[in-house]
Design a protein around this motif. Sequence first.
Motif, PDB file in Angstrom:
ATOM      1  N   VAL A 451      -2.854 -90.097  24.073  1.00 32.94           N
ATOM      2  CA  VAL A 451      -2.299 -91.266  23.377  1.00 32.94           C
ATOM      3  C   VAL A 451      -2.559 -91.194  21.877  1.00 32.94           C
ATOM      4  CG1 VAL A 451      -2.456 -93.778  23.144  1.00 32.94           C
ATOM      5  CG2 VAL A 451      -2.419 -92.727  25.423  1.00 32.94           C
ATOM      6  N   ASP A 452      -3.750 -90.793  21.483  1.00 31.57           N
ATOM      7  CA  ASP A 452      -4.080 -90.718  20.055  1.00 31.57           C
ATOM      8  C   ASP A 452      -3.403 -89.546  19.355  1.00 31.57           C
ATOM      9  OD1 ASP A 452      -5.662 -92.957  20.144  1.00 31.57           O
ATOM     10  OD2 ASP A 452      -7.524 -91.853  20.459  1.00 31.57           O
ATOM     11  N   GLY A 453      -2.794 -88.635  20.118  1.00 34.38           N
ATOM     12  CA  GLY A 453      -2.144 -87.481  19.523  1.00 34.38           C
ATOM     13  C   GLY A 453      -0.663 -87.662  19.280  1.00 34.38           C
ATOM     14  N   VAL A 454      -0.091 -88.810  19.684  1.00 32.39           N
ATOM     15  CA  VAL A 454       1.352 -89.039  19.540  1.00 32.39           C
ATOM     16  C   VAL A 454       1.696 -89.336  18.084  1.00 32.39           C
ATOM     17  CG1 VAL A 454       3.256 -90.564  20.194  1.00 32.39           C
ATOM     18  CG2 VAL A 454       1.608 -89.817  21.917  1.00 32.39           C
ATOM     19  N   ASP A 455       2.791 -88.761  17.610  1.00 33.32           N
ATOM     20  CA  ASP A 455       3.251 -89.025  16.252  1.00 33.32           C
ATOM     21  C   ASP A 455       3.610 -90.498  16.095  1.00 33.32           C
ATOM     22  OD1 ASP A 455       4.334 -87.546  13.667  1.00 33.32           O
ATOM     23  OD2 ASP A 455       5.799 -89.086  14.196  1.00 33.32           O
ATOM     24  N   PRO A 456       3.288 -91.115  14.948  1.00 28.80           N
ATOM     25  CA  PRO A 456       3.567 -92.550  14.759  1.00 28.80           C
ATOM     26  C   PRO A 456       5.032 -92.936  14.910  1.00 28.80           C
ATOM     27  CG  PRO A 456       2.050 -91.750  13.072  1.00 28.80           C
ATOM     28  CD  PRO A 456       2.544 -90.545  13.823  1.00 28.80           C
ATOM     29  N   GLY A 457       5.955 -91.968  14.685  1.00 28.15           N
ATOM     30  CA  GLY A 457       7.370 -92.286  14.857  1.00 28.15           C
ATOM     31  C   GLY A 457       7.767 -92.549  16.287  1.00 28.15           C
ATOM     32  N   LEU A 458       6.952 -92.078  17.248  1.00 32.04           N
ATOM     33  CA  LEU A 458       7.128 -92.323  18.688  1.00 32.04           C
ATOM     34  C   LEU A 458       8.370 -91.663  19.273  1.00 32.04           C
ATOM     35  CD1 LEU A 458       6.099 -96.110  18.814  1.00 32.04           C
ATOM     36  CD2 LEU A 458       4.660 -94.113  19.253  1.00 32.04           C
ATOM     37  N   ARG A 459       8.896 -90.637  18.619  1.00 34.78           N
ATOM     38  CA  ARG A 459      10.062 -89.947  19.169  1.00 34.78           C
ATOM     39  C   ARG A 459       9.683 -89.233  20.469  1.00 34.78           C
ATOM     40  NH1 ARG A 459      14.647 -88.162  16.757  1.00 34.78           N
ATOM     41  NH2 ARG A 459      13.731 -88.339  14.663  1.00 34.78           N
ATOM     42  N   ASN A 460      10.537 -89.368  21.482  1.00 29.98           N
ATOM     43  CA  ASN A 460      10.339 -88.649  22.732  1.00 29.98           C
ATOM     44  C   ASN A 460      11.675 -88.352  23.389  1.00 29.98           C
ATOM     45  OD1 ASN A 460      10.653 -90.758  25.245  1.00 29.98           O
ATOM     46  ND2 ASN A 460       9.878 -91.795  23.408  1.00 29.98           N
ATOM     47  N   VAL A 461      11.741 -87.213  24.052  1.00 31.68           N
ATOM     48  CA  VAL A 461      12.946 -86.784  24.760  1.00 31.68           C
ATOM     49  C   VAL A 461      12.515 -86.133  26.062  1.00 31.68           C
ATOM     50  CG1 VAL A 461      15.004 -85.322  24.702  1.00 31.68           C
ATOM     51  CG2 VAL A 461      14.183 -86.400  22.588  1.00 31.68           C
ATOM     52  N   ILE A 462      13.146 -86.565  27.144  1.00 35.27           N
ATOM     53  CA  ILE A 462      12.908 -85.977  28.464  1.00 35.27           C
ATOM     54  C   ILE A 462      11.414 -85.969  28.787  1.00 35.27           C
ATOM     55  CG2 ILE A 462      13.617 -84.127  30.038  1.00 35.27           C
ATOM     56  CD1 ILE A 462      15.355 -83.047  27.728  1.00 35.27           C
ATOM     57  N   HIS A 463      10.774 -87.122  28.705  1.00 31.98           N
ATOM     58  CA  HIS A 463       9.364 -87.273  29.059  1.00 31.98           C
ATOM     59  C   HIS A 463       8.462 -86.400  28.182  1.00 31.98           C
ATOM     60  CE1 HIS A 463      11.752 -88.386  32.549  1.00 31.98           C
ATOM     61  NE2 HIS A 463      10.743 -89.058  33.039  1.00 31.98           N
ATOM     62  N   HIS A 464       8.860 -86.176  26.948  1.00 32.02           N
ATOM     63  CA  HIS A 464       8.108 -85.276  26.079  1.00 32.02           C
ATOM     64  C   HIS A 464       8.069 -85.886  24.679  1.00 32.02           C
ATOM     65  CE1 HIS A 464       6.587 -81.197  25.051  1.00 32.02           C
ATOM     66  NE2 HIS A 464       7.094 -81.478  23.867  1.00 32.02           N
ATOM     67  N   PHE A 465       6.863 -86.089  24.122  1.00 31.83           N
ATOM     68  CA  PHE A 465       6.702 -86.730  22.824  1.00 31.83           C
ATOM     69  C   PHE A 465       6.550 -85.702  21.708  1.00 31.83           C
ATOM     70  CE2 PHE A 465       5.776 -90.461  25.313  1.00 31.83           C
ATOM     71  CZ  PHE A 465       6.101 -91.525  24.491  1.00 31.83           C
ATOM     72  N   GLU A 466       6.852 -86.145  20.503  1.00 36.18           N
ATOM     73  CA  GLU A 466       6.435 -85.402  19.321  1.00 36.18           C
ATOM     74  C   GLU A 466       4.979 -85.762  19.041  1.00 36.18           C
ATOM     75  OE1 GLU A 466       8.820 -85.931  15.882  1.00 36.18           O
ATOM     76  OE2 GLU A 466      10.554 -84.881  16.705  1.00 36.18           O
ATOM     77  N   VAL A 467       4.155 -84.752  18.815  1.00 34.79           N
ATOM     78  CA  VAL A 467       2.748 -84.999  18.530  1.00 34.79           C
ATOM     79  C   VAL A 467       2.536 -85.056  17.021  1.00 34.79           C
ATOM     80  CG1 VAL A 467       1.943 -83.982  20.683  1.00 34.79           C
ATOM     81  CG2 VAL A 467       2.194 -82.538  18.655  1.00 34.79           C
ATOM     82  N   ASN A 468       1.409 -85.615  16.633  1.00 25.92           N
ATOM     83  CA  ASN A 468       1.105 -85.822  15.225  1.00 25.92           C
ATOM     84  C   ASN A 468       0.525 -84.531  14.631  1.00 25.92           C
ATOM     85  OD1 ASN A 468       0.403 -86.757  12.707  1.00 25.92           O
ATOM     86  ND2 ASN A 468      -0.652 -88.584  13.450  1.00 25.92           N
ATOM     87  N   GLU A 469       1.406 -83.653  14.171  1.00 27.03           N
ATOM     88  CA  GLU A 469       0.975 -82.367  13.635  1.00 27.03           C
ATOM     89  C   GLU A 469       0.197 -82.515  12.333  1.00 27.03           C
ATOM     90  OE1 GLU A 469       4.289 -79.749  13.377  1.00 27.03           O
ATOM     91  OE2 GLU A 469       4.572 -79.620  15.558  1.00 27.03           O
ATOM     92  N   LYS A 470       0.465 -83.579  11.581  1.00 26.86           N
ATOM     93  CA  LYS A 470      -0.279 -83.798  10.334  1.00 26.86           C
ATOM     94  C   LYS A 470      -1.766 -84.019  10.605  1.00 26.86           C
ATOM     95  CE  LYS A 470       3.592 -85.780   7.739  1.00 26.86           C
ATOM     96  NZ  LYS A 470       4.096 -86.984   7.018  1.00 26.86           N
ATOM     97  N   GLU A 471      -2.074 -84.524  11.789  1.00 32.15           N
ATOM     98  CA  GLU A 471      -3.473 -84.739  12.164  1.00 32.15           C
ATOM     99  C   GLU A 471      -4.027 -83.568  12.978  1.00 32.15           C
ATOM    100  OE1 GLU A 471      -5.423 -87.206  11.205  1.00 32.15           O
ATOM    101  OE2 GLU A 471      -3.798 -88.044   9.972  1.00 32.15           O
ATOM    102  N   GLY A 472      -3.260 -82.484  13.048  1.00 35.72           N
ATOM    103  CA  GLY A 472      -3.758 -81.279  13.700  1.00 35.72           C
ATOM    104  C   GLY A 472      -3.492 -81.165  15.183  1.00 35.72           C
TER     105      GLY A 472
END
Length: 575
Positions: A451-472
Motif C-alpha cells: 500500500v505504501d509503495g503505490v504511486d500517488p496518482g493511483l493509476r492501475n490497469v488490469i489489477h496492476h498499479f503504478e508504483v512510486n518509483e521516485k521513492e525507490g
Amino acid sequence: MRRRPRTTFLLSFITIIILFAVFSLHLSGNALSRFRYSHSDIHTHNNNLFLNQYSQLKRRVSSINLKHSISTVSVLFPDWEILVIVKPNTHLDYGYNYQCIFPNSVLSPATFSGVLPFTNLTTFKCDMPESLRRRSMFYQPALVARSSENEVDYPPPSPELLRWNLLVYESFSTVDDVVLFAKGVNHRKGYDRSPSELRCVFVLGEGSVVTTAVTSSVQEVFRCPHPHSQFLFQQIEKIEISLQIIGNNFVVPSVAYYIPKPNSLTVLEAQAHPKYFLCACTMVYNVGKFLREWVMYHSEVGVENFILYDNNSDDDFEIVVNELREDGYNITTLLWIWPKTQEAGFSHSILHSKSKGLCSWIMYIDVDEFVYSPSWNDSKADYKIKNEFPSLKPMLLYRQQSNVSYDIGQLSIRSKEFGPSGQKKNPVEGVTQGYTCRKMLDQRHKSIVLVDGVDPGLRNVIHHFEVNEKEGFRSEQISMEELVVNHYKYQAWDEFKSKFRRRVSAYVVDWRQNINLNSQDRTPGLGFQPIEPKDWMHKFCEVRDERLKSVTRAWFGISLGHNETRMAWQSNSDT
C-alpha cells in the motif's frame, strides 16, 4: 451591369457575418471574464455559471409541488437504468413505497438501491419508460410516494437527466488533500488532461464558491488541496464539489460531496500500524454462490481481511457475507454503485485502506481467481497434512526485507485460464473441484501491492498499479514455479453468459458492443452476442490440471463415508 447586384449582395452578406462574429466574441469574452482566476491556489469568487447549474437545479426540483415528493438528483446509467440519489437533509419516510414520475406523468417503480457508504445518502433505481427512450432530451423524474399517485397531475418541467458518461460521482478526503472520481474528463485511451487545465470547485452556499488547484489528473482520479478552513462553515456537513475544465468554461455535473478532512493524528497513527498484513480486494456483483470457497481458501493461505466493492448485487451476497463474518472471517464491504469503474474502485481501495490503517499489502484478484503455489503439491511438504496450510506471508516478508537497491512495491503473478471442463452447470463442490482443464499458455498478471509503495496518482490497469518509483519502489515478476493464479474464466455457459451485461474490464466496457473484438478481455470466437457457441463445454481444454483440486480436496474435504466427500464451503443441501 448584371454582376453588380450579386457583388453588392455578397459584400452585404460578408459584412453581416463579420459583425455577427465580433458580437459573438464580445459575448464570449464577457462569459470568459467570469471564469478568470488569480494565481493563488485558493480563492473565492462568484462563479455564475456554476451556481446557475446547481442552484437552478435545486429551484426546479423544489418547485414540483407533488405531495410526498422527495428532493433528489438523477443520473442516467447504461441500459436505461436511472439512479436516483436523495439529497442531504431530506426526510424519507420508509413506510412508503416510492415511484419515479416523469414529465409525461408516466410512473416507474423505484427500487431501494442502498446507502452510499461515505455520504450516507439513500439511493433508488428505476427504469426509463419505453415511451420516453426515443426523445431527444431526457429529464429527471420526481421521486414520489406510491400512495400519492392519484394526486399527481402532469408535473412541471424538471432538470435534464445527468449522464453517466460525464459526471463527478465520488470524493474522498485524506489528511493532505481531496480526491475526486469523475467520468468523461480524461479519455480511456490513455490521454489525461494536465492538472493545470482543471480546478476543484467547492460550493459553500448561495453566491459563493471556493476553488483549489488540481495537482494530479490520472484516469478517473483527480487530487486537489483542501479549501482553507476560513472558508468553511462548521454547520455544513456536506459540501457540493466538482471539477471545472477551465479552457472550456465548463463545470462538470456532479453528485459528489466534500466532507472536511479527517483528524490527522488519528489517521497517521492508523497508517503507522496497519491492522492486517495481507488483504484481498475485488469488485463483485452477484457472487454469493462463489464467495464462500474464495474466502475460505484464501483465508487459509494468509489473507486476513477481504475488501469487497459491491457493484449493487441483488442476489444473496449480503446473507453469505454475514454468515462468513459469523464464522470469524474479516470482511469489509463497500457499496460501489458506479458501473464500469473497476480501476477507480481499486484506486479508492488504496485511499480507504490507508485512511483506516487496514492493510500493509493488498492482493487484487477476482472471485473466480485463486492464488496458488505448485510447491504446495509437494508430497514431502509438511502442510500436506490436513488442517496445516502454507502461507503467502513468508514470501512477502522476504521481499520486504531483501537487501536490494530498491524496495518491492508490487509482485506480479501470471495466470492460467481454465475452461468449462465438460460442466453443464456450476459444479456444486466448487470451481476448484469442477474446472480442471485449461489453456496451455499463461496470461497477463494480477498483483499483490504494498500500500505504501503505490504511486500517488493511483493509476492501475488490469489489477496492476503504478508504483512510486521516485521513492525507490519497483515491481517484481514472480516465477510461475513460485506462484500462479488459477483463473476459472470460462465456466459453464449459464454462469459465463451472465458476464455480458455486468462484466467490468479494462478494455471491454460492454461485451455487447462490436468493438475491441481481439482484446484478451473477450472470449476467443465468442464475439459480442451472448449465444452459446457450439461445443462450449469442451472449449479451452488443452491441458488437464488437477493440482489445485487435489490440494483443496486434501485441505477442505470432509469425509461423509461410503467414499463420499463434501467440501467445507458446501451447504448440506449441496451433497
